[in-house]
Design a protein around this motif. Structure first.
Motif, PDB file in Angstrom:
ATOM      1  N   ASN A   1     -43.260 -23.917  92.748  1.00  0.00           N
ATOM      2  CA  ASN A   1     -44.090 -23.162  91.821  1.00  0.00           C
ATOM      3  C   ASN A   1     -43.627 -21.705  91.874  1.00  0.00           C
ATOM      4  OD1 ASN A   1     -46.129 -23.099  89.934  1.00  0.00           O
ATOM      5  ND2 ASN A   1     -47.725 -22.707  91.428  1.00  0.00           N
ATOM      6  N   VAL A   2     -42.808 -21.307  90.920  1.00  0.00           N
ATOM      7  CA  VAL A   2     -42.164 -19.998  90.896  1.00  0.00           C
ATOM      8  C   VAL A   2     -43.039 -18.998  90.153  1.00  0.00           C
ATOM      9  CG1 VAL A   2     -40.090 -18.767  90.133  1.00  0.00           C
ATOM     10  CG2 VAL A   2     -39.910 -21.121  90.944  1.00  0.00           C
ATOM     11  N   ARG A   3     -43.148 -17.784  90.665  1.00  0.00           N
ATOM     12  CA  ARG A   3     -43.874 -16.722  89.964  1.00  0.00           C
ATOM     13  C   ARG A   3     -43.082 -16.380  88.705  1.00  0.00           C
ATOM     14  NH1 ARG A   3     -46.402 -18.371  93.482  1.00  0.00           N
ATOM     15  NH2 ARG A   3     -47.608 -19.126  91.758  1.00  0.00           N
ATOM     16  N   SER A   4     -43.634 -16.687  87.552  1.00  0.00           N
ATOM     17  CA  SER A   4     -42.937 -16.550  86.266  1.00  0.00           C
ATOM     18  C   SER A   4     -42.421 -15.143  86.008  1.00  0.00           C
ATOM     19  CB  SER A   4     -43.871 -16.946  85.115  1.00  0.00           C
ATOM     20  OG  SER A   4     -44.353 -18.249  85.271  1.00  0.00           O
ATOM     21  N   THR A   5     -43.172 -14.132  86.404  1.00  0.00           N
ATOM     22  CA  THR A   5     -42.786 -12.752  86.114  1.00  0.00           C
ATOM     23  C   THR A   5     -41.597 -12.282  86.942  1.00  0.00           C
ATOM     24  OG1 THR A   5     -44.511 -12.010  87.631  1.00  0.00           O
ATOM     25  CG2 THR A   5     -45.044 -12.041  85.282  1.00  0.00           C
ATOM     26  N   LEU A   6     -41.156 -13.077  87.912  1.00  0.00           N
ATOM     27  CA  LEU A   6     -39.979 -12.711  88.682  1.00  0.00           C
ATOM     28  C   LEU A   6     -38.686 -13.223  88.049  1.00  0.00           C
ATOM     29  CD1 LEU A   6     -41.187 -13.128  92.370  1.00  0.00           C
ATOM     30  CD2 LEU A   6     -41.096 -11.071  90.967  1.00  0.00           C
ATOM     31  N   LEU A   7     -38.802 -13.991  86.984  1.00  0.00           N
ATOM     32  CA  LEU A   7     -37.601 -14.413  86.261  1.00  0.00           C
ATOM     33  C   LEU A   7     -37.032 -13.223  85.498  1.00  0.00           C
ATOM     34  CD1 LEU A   7     -39.014 -17.795  85.043  1.00  0.00           C
ATOM     35  CD2 LEU A   7     -37.018 -17.519  86.527  1.00  0.00           C
ATOM     36  N   ASP A   8     -35.714 -13.153  85.412  1.00  0.00           N
ATOM     37  CA  ASP A   8     -35.085 -12.066  84.668  1.00  0.00           C
ATOM     38  C   ASP A   8     -35.564 -12.048  83.223  1.00  0.00           C
ATOM     39  OD1 ASP A   8     -33.720 -11.507  87.014  1.00  0.00           O
ATOM     40  OD2 ASP A   8     -31.851 -12.451  86.335  1.00  0.00           O
ATOM     41  N   ASP A   9     -35.784 -13.232  82.658  1.00  0.00           N
ATOM     42  CA  ASP A   9     -36.319 -13.361  81.302  1.00  0.00           C
ATOM     43  C   ASP A   9     -37.477 -14.352  81.339  1.00  0.00           C
ATOM     44  OD1 ASP A   9     -36.934 -13.683  78.637  1.00  0.00           O
ATOM     45  OD2 ASP A   9     -34.985 -14.527  78.079  1.00  0.00           O
ATOM     46  N   PRO A  10     -38.715 -13.861  81.473  1.00  0.00           N
ATOM     47  CA  PRO A  10     -39.854 -14.768  81.538  1.00  0.00           C
ATOM     48  C   PRO A  10     -40.410 -15.176  80.171  1.00  0.00           C
ATOM     49  CG  PRO A  10     -40.593 -12.545  81.964  1.00  0.00           C
ATOM     50  CD  PRO A  10     -39.090 -12.480  81.769  1.00  0.00           C
ATOM     51  N   SER A  11     -39.725 -14.830  79.102  1.00  0.00           N
ATOM     52  CA  SER A  11     -40.241 -15.145  77.771  1.00  0.00           C
ATOM     53  C   SER A  11     -40.352 -16.655  77.573  1.00  0.00           C
ATOM     54  CB  SER A  11     -39.352 -14.528  76.688  1.00  0.00           C
ATOM     55  OG  SER A  11     -38.043 -15.042  76.764  1.00  0.00           O
ATOM     56  N   GLY A  12     -41.318 -17.058  76.767  1.00  0.00           N
ATOM     57  CA  GLY A  12     -41.532 -18.467  76.454  1.00  0.00           C
ATOM     58  C   GLY A  12     -42.277 -19.237  77.525  1.00  0.00           C
ATOM     59  N   LEU A  13     -42.780 -18.545  78.545  1.00  0.00           N
ATOM     60  CA  LEU A  13     -43.443 -19.236  79.653  1.00  0.00           C
ATOM     61  C   LEU A  13     -44.916 -18.841  79.784  1.00  0.00           C
ATOM     62  CD1 LEU A  13     -40.540 -19.005  82.255  1.00  0.00           C
ATOM     63  CD2 LEU A  13     -41.272 -21.026  80.969  1.00  0.00           C
ATOM     64  N   GLU A  14     -45.586 -18.638  78.639  1.00  0.00           N
ATOM     65  CA  GLU A  14     -47.001 -18.323  78.707  1.00  0.00           C
ATOM     66  C   GLU A  14     -47.743 -19.501  79.337  1.00  0.00           C
ATOM     67  OE1 GLU A  14     -45.965 -20.412  75.094  1.00  0.00           O
ATOM     68  OE2 GLU A  14     -45.325 -18.437  75.714  1.00  0.00           O
ATOM     69  N   PRO A  15     -48.870 -19.240  80.008  1.00  0.00           N
ATOM     70  CA  PRO A  15     -49.559 -20.322  80.722  1.00  0.00           C
ATOM     71  C   PRO A  15     -50.103 -21.403  79.791  1.00  0.00           C
ATOM     72  CG  PRO A  15     -50.819 -18.278  80.851  1.00  0.00           C
ATOM     73  CD  PRO A  15     -49.524 -17.945  80.183  1.00  0.00           C
ATOM     74  N   PHE A  16     -49.801 -22.643  80.132  1.00  0.00           N
ATOM     75  CA  PHE A  16     -50.284 -23.823  79.427  1.00  0.00           C
ATOM     76  C   PHE A  16     -51.617 -24.290  80.024  1.00  0.00           C
ATOM     77  CE2 PHE A  16     -50.144 -28.519  78.770  1.00  0.00           C
ATOM     78  CZ  PHE A  16     -50.123 -28.537  77.390  1.00  0.00           C
ATOM     79  N   VAL A  17     -51.761 -24.078  81.330  1.00  0.00           N
ATOM     80  CA  VAL A  17     -52.949 -24.467  82.084  1.00  0.00           C
ATOM     81  C   VAL A  17     -53.444 -23.259  82.853  1.00  0.00           C
ATOM     82  CG1 VAL A  17     -53.774 -25.900  84.010  1.00  0.00           C
ATOM     83  CG2 VAL A  17     -52.184 -26.866  82.357  1.00  0.00           C
ATOM     84  N   GLU A  18     -54.766 -23.088  82.934  1.00  0.00           N
ATOM     85  CA  GLU A  18     -55.321 -22.092  83.842  1.00  0.00           C
ATOM     86  C   GLU A  18     -56.245 -22.812  84.817  1.00  0.00           C
ATOM     87  OE1 GLU A  18     -57.500 -18.993  81.840  1.00  0.00           O
ATOM     88  OE2 GLU A  18     -58.662 -20.417  80.672  1.00  0.00           O
ATOM     89  N   THR A  19     -56.161 -22.402  86.089  1.00  0.00           N
ATOM     90  CA  THR A  19     -56.926 -23.040  87.144  1.00  0.00           C
ATOM     91  C   THR A  19     -57.871 -22.043  87.798  1.00  0.00           C
ATOM     92  OG1 THR A  19     -55.263 -22.561  88.838  1.00  0.00           O
ATOM     93  CG2 THR A  19     -55.024 -24.633  87.616  1.00  0.00           C
TER      94      THR A  19
ATOM     95  N   HIS B   1     -55.370 -25.607  78.455  1.00  0.00           N
ATOM     96  CA  HIS B   1     -56.276 -26.363  79.330  1.00  0.00           C
ATOM     97  C   HIS B   1     -56.815 -25.442  80.417  1.00  0.00           C
ATOM     98  CE1 HIS B   1     -55.095 -30.225  77.614  1.00  0.00           C
ATOM     99  NE2 HIS B   1     -53.855 -29.764  77.624  1.00  0.00           N
ATOM    100  N   SER B   2     -58.112 -25.575  80.700  1.00  0.00           N
ATOM    101  CA  SER B   2     -58.753 -24.784  81.748  1.00  0.00           C
ATOM    102  C   SER B   2     -59.458 -25.708  82.727  1.00  0.00           C
ATOM    103  CB  SER B   2     -59.782 -23.825  81.147  1.00  0.00           C
ATOM    104  OG  SER B   2     -59.158 -22.853  80.358  1.00  0.00           O
ATOM    105  N   PHE B   3     -59.371 -25.357  84.000  1.00  0.00           N
ATOM    106  CA  PHE B   3     -60.015 -26.125  85.057  1.00  0.00           C
ATOM    107  C   PHE B   3     -60.833 -25.171  85.919  1.00  0.00           C
ATOM    108  CE2 PHE B   3     -56.374 -28.613  83.832  1.00  0.00           C
ATOM    109  CZ  PHE B   3     -56.804 -29.930  83.922  1.00  0.00           C
ATOM    110  N   ASP B   4     -62.080 -25.545  86.193  1.00  0.00           N
ATOM    111  CA  ASP B   4     -62.928 -24.735  87.065  1.00  0.00           C
ATOM    112  C   ASP B   4     -62.318 -24.580  88.459  1.00  0.00           C
ATOM    113  OD1 ASP B   4     -64.867 -24.306  85.172  1.00  0.00           O
ATOM    114  OD2 ASP B   4     -66.228 -25.849  85.932  1.00  0.00           O
ATOM    115  N   ARG B   5     -61.656 -25.616  88.924  1.00  0.00           N
ATOM    116  CA  ARG B   5     -60.987 -25.633  90.232  1.00  0.00           C
ATOM    117  C   ARG B   5     -59.530 -26.037  89.987  1.00  0.00           C
ATOM    118  NH1 ARG B   5     -63.767 -22.260  92.831  1.00  0.00           N
ATOM    119  NH2 ARG B   5     -65.964 -22.738  92.955  1.00  0.00           N
ATOM    120  N   PHE B   6     -58.848 -26.505  91.014  1.00  0.00           N
ATOM    121  CA  PHE B   6     -57.485 -26.970  90.839  1.00  0.00           C
ATOM    122  C   PHE B   6     -57.496 -28.388  90.273  1.00  0.00           C
ATOM    123  CE2 PHE B   6     -56.831 -23.910  94.368  1.00  0.00           C
ATOM    124  CZ  PHE B   6     -55.976 -23.057  93.704  1.00  0.00           C
TER     125      PHE B   6
END
Length: 153
Positions: free
Chosen positions: A97-115, A130-135
């Motif tokens: 699970n890579v921190r998206s903002t550490l990619l040289d080009d993080p474009s196109g990787l907006e969150p699909f799921v929020e936990t 998609h949203s989840f109250d927990r994991f």
């Protein structure tokens, strides 16, 4: 601009001592609102891109394990600048699970799921589908990844 299926994607910590490469597509993208992520990022949530273990490679430097993880949830950091770079969530499988903002080009990787939305700050919003109250449980990830793979883009 890069789409989510482009590979390779390189990234690294803030100081550049540790560099990594993603040689396969994003399997799913996420935002986590848990208090742990808020504290580790000093932000409202963490952003991440899940990739298969075999699609992740350290190409420079040597990250260290840190943070308040557990044996099945190991957080990796740069030993110099202490950037939180990636997590190995062994409970859901052989993934990174890579921190998206550490990619040289993080474009196109907006969150699909929020936990962990039960812990989110009231003003924090994401475009997650998609949203989840927990994991989500381990059995939830297969259908979510299949839906993510099948969406346009």
């Amino acid at each position: 601009m890069t789409d989510r299926t482009s590979a390779p994607r390189d990234g690294g910590c803030r100081c550049g001592q540790v560099r990594f490469r993603l040689s396969g597509p994003a399997l799913i993208t996420m935002a986590c609102h848990c208090r742990g992520c808020q504290k580790m990022t000093a932000s409202a949530f963490s952003l991440s891109t899940l990739v298969a273990d075999e699609a992740f490679e350290i190409i420079a430097g040597e990250p260290v394990v840190g943070g308040a993880g557990s044996p099945d949830l190991r957080h990796f950091f740069c030993p110099k600048c202490m950037s939180w770079m990636f997590t190995r969530p062994d409970a859901i499988g052989p993934f990174v699970n890579v921190r998206s903002t550490l990619l040289d080009d993080p474009s196109g990787l907006e969150p699909f799921v929020e936990t962990q939305t039960a812990e989110k700050l009231p003003w924090a919003t994401t475009p997650a589908r998609h949203s989840f109250d927990r994991f989500p449980g381990p059995d939830d990830f297969g259908p979510l990844m299949a839906e993510y793979a099948g969406r346009p883009g």
